[in-house]
Structures are given as C-alpha cells and as structure tokens.
Design a protein around this motif. Structure first.
Motif, mmCIF file in Angstrom:
data_model
loop_
_atom_site.group_PDB
_atom_site.id
_atom_site.type_symbol
_atom_site.label_atom_id
_atom_site.label_comp_id
_atom_site.label_asym_id
_atom_site.label_seq_id
_atom_site.Cartn_x
_atom_site.Cartn_y
_atom_site.Cartn_z
ATOM 1 N N LYS A 1 0.818 -1.137 -0.010
ATOM 2 C CA LYS A 1 0.026 -0.156 0.005
ATOM 3 C C LYS A 1 0.964 1.303 0.011
ATOM 4 O O LYS A 1 0.530 2.117 -0.837
ATOM 5 N N PHE A 2 1.996 1.201 0.801
ATOM 6 C CA PHE A 2 2.855 2.522 0.993
ATOM 7 C C PHE A 2 4.025 2.339 0.204
ATOM 8 O O PHE A 2 4.997 3.289 0.421
ATOM 9 N N GLN A 3 4.195 1.347 -0.382
ATOM 10 C CA GLN A 3 5.380 1.177 -1.295
ATOM 11 C C GLN A 3 6.808 1.136 -0.318
ATOM 12 O O GLN A 3 7.481 2.052 -0.685
ATOM 13 N N ALA A 4 6.725 0.364 0.573
ATOM 14 C CA ALA A 4 7.636 0.657 1.660
ATOM 15 C C ALA A 4 8.248 -0.866 1.753
ATOM 16 O O ALA A 4 7.860 -1.839 1.373
ATOM 17 N N ARG A 5 9.382 -0.365 2.665
ATOM 18 C CA ARG A 5 10.224 -1.927 3.034
ATOM 19 C C ARG A 5 9.452 -2.408 4.410
ATOM 20 O O ARG A 5 8.934 -1.495 5.219
ATOM 21 N N ARG A 6 9.508 -3.440 4.652
ATOM 22 C CA ARG A 6 9.213 -3.954 6.025
ATOM 23 C C ARG A 6 9.942 -3.195 7.171
ATOM 24 O O ARG A 6 11.054 -2.923 7.119
ATOM 25 N N TYR A 7 8.925 -2.671 8.224
ATOM 26 C CA TYR A 7 9.522 -2.022 9.383
ATOM 27 C C TYR A 7 9.975 -0.535 9.035
ATOM 28 O O TYR A 7 10.327 0.130 9.767
ATOM 29 N N GLN A 8 9.407 -0.243 7.774
ATOM 30 C CA GLN A 8 9.555 1.279 7.423
ATOM 31 C C GLN A 8 8.586 2.157 8.117
ATOM 32 O O GLN A 8 7.358 1.657 8.201
#
Length: 291
Positions: free
Chosen positions: A273-280
């Motif tokens: 959803k947020f085009q992030a990496r895990r724990y970002q």
C-alpha cells in the motif's frame, strides 16, 4: 478500511497457527471449516481487526479461552520503563525533541504480537538506531506543526503495551511545547492481544501525564461504530488526532478526520500500500493518503 485479500489470507493463517500444535485433527478441521465459512459470508465492509473478535469466539467454542497475554504486556512495559530515562534524555538532546519523540514512539510500534511473530528486544534496539536516521516526512511534519499551532485539542490513539511508554514521552513533550493544548489519550476498552488498556496506561504512568479514556471496545483498533460515546465524542471533536499502529489505521481510515497516522509497515498489505520496506516508518495524514 474494509477487508481485502491480503487480510483474509492472513486471518486464515493466523487461525491455523494458533491450533497447529493441537493433536485432534478432526476438531482442527471442523474449527478451520467454520473459520472459512464465517469469513466467506462476513460483511465485506468489516476491517481485519473487527473480524478478529468473532474469530476468537470460534476458537473459544472449540478450544476454550486463550491464554491471556498479561505476562508479555508486563514484560515489555517493564522493559521500556527501564529504558525510559535514557530514551527521554536522548530525545531531549535532539534539536527537535517533539520530532524525536514521535520517531521513538513510531519505532515502538514494532512491539505488536498480532503482526510480528518473532519480537525481540535486540530488534527493537536496532530499529531505534535505524528509525532515528529516517526522520518524519518533512512536508507532513510541517503540516502537522502548523495544525498543532492552531489546535486547542488533540487525541492520541495508542496501540501496544511497551510502546505506550514511548507514547507517554511524546505526550509529555507535546504538553510542554503546547501548554494550552488539551490532550486526551485513548486506549482499548478491554484486554485484546498485547494492546494497551486503561490498566496498562496507569501501570506506566500515562494517567499522571494527561487524561486517559478507555474506548469501550475489545477490538484491536478504533472502530467508530463500536467504541463508547465518550471516546467517540473526543475523537470527532478533536482538532487533530495522532493514531498509532496498523490496527488503528485499519479500523478508522476513511473517516475523513484530521488524523496523522504513525506506524511501522509490518505486513505485506501495508508494504505494498505504502510502497515501503518491512518495518519502514510512516507518518501520513488521513486526508492526503493516495487511494
């Protein structure tokens, strides 16, 4: 936020993992068939945290009540209380103590036994170091600061135990920097997973900093249709809201209020959803989140 395919899959896997070590295979099959039947016919507008409650009732029907997480909650509350003096000192040495406090509070969102399977103190300390380097989104933090300057009331929605100690530091600094700001902290209305409730808030001393309200619900989030009137009125009348954690996002997102969400992306849906990496870490406003 209504249920999606990621959350449905996760809920099924979560139910199976809870019974994996049990020996009665016939009973396990019956349990999982009932879980799948319920999820297949549930209201598609429900959020994942709202669905956990009826799924817990199905579990209890077959296996009895689950072991409470009081020991885990106390362990992490005690651990963060031990760290609190050093963390607060470090925060106050920052050029912007409020931003630093929000960063630490966001990092504490790691302590989530519903979303993270292998929580460790070592990983938390590692995240403290990496999160401090990331900072908050500068545009969103500027908007937040402007809103704070014009606000008379703020509601802070907490999430997990342990994490709430870091929330306490953030609330303390908010009240110091904005002494005319009325701040109310809202916690869960009953024990659920390792989330903070009124008892936990009092244990860590949040009630000595500001007013604490139980939301009257045993959902691991803030569903405006399920919480008590006092909590709902406080949320709807607040000039701005800080909402911690994925569960709060899943249950209250879409309401259109002036909410600043503060959480770590801990599962596949949030990562995508947020085009992030895990724990970002995320710091986003309800009214500016892309659909």
């Amino acid at each position: 936020m209504k249920i999606n395919s990621f959350c449905l899959t996760c809920l099924v896997q979560m139910q199976e993992s809870q019974i994996r070590e049990f020996k009665d295979e016939e009973k396990k099959i019956q349990h999982m068939r009932e879980v799948c039947a319920y999820l297949a016919s549930c209201d598609p507008e429900m959020s994942a945290p709202s669905l956990v409650r009826p799924l817990s009732r199905i579990y209890e029907k077959y296996w009895g009540e689950k072991d409470p997480m009081e020991d885990v909650k106390k362990e992490f509350n005690d651990y963060l209380l031990e760290l609190e003096p050093a963390v607060e000192t470090r925060i106050r040495q920052h050029e912007d103590p409020l931003q630093a406090a929000l960063l630490y509070a966001r990092t504490g969102n790691y302590i989530d036994f519903a979303a993270v399977k292998d929580i460790s103190r070592e990983k938390l300390l590692e995240l403290f170091e990496t999160q401090a380097e990331e900072g908050l989104d500068p545009d969103e933090y500027a908007a937040f600061s402007k809103d704070l300057a014009n606000a008379s009331s703020l509601v802070y929605l907490t999430d997990n135990c342990g994490e709430i100690v870091l929330d306490k530091i953030a609330v303390k600094i908010l009240k110091e920097q904005y002494p005319r700001l009325e701040v109310k902290v809202i916690v869960r209305g009953a024990p659920v997973v390792n989330d903070a409730d009124v008892a936990a808030a009092k244990y860590v001393g949040m009630d000595r900093i500001t007013e604490v309200i139980g939301n009257g619900s045993d959902i691991a989030g803030t569903d405006l249709s399920d919480i008590g009137r006092e909590a709902a009125d406080a949320i709807r009348s607040a000039d701005l809201i800080i909402s911690k954690g994925q569960g709060n996002f899943e249950t209250i997102h879409g309401c259109g209020l002036n909410i600043y969400y503060l959480f770590l992306c801990k599962c596949d849906w949030f990562v995508r959803k947020f085009q992030a990496r895990r724990y970002q870490g995320m710091f986003v406003n309800e009214r500016r989140i892309p659909q």
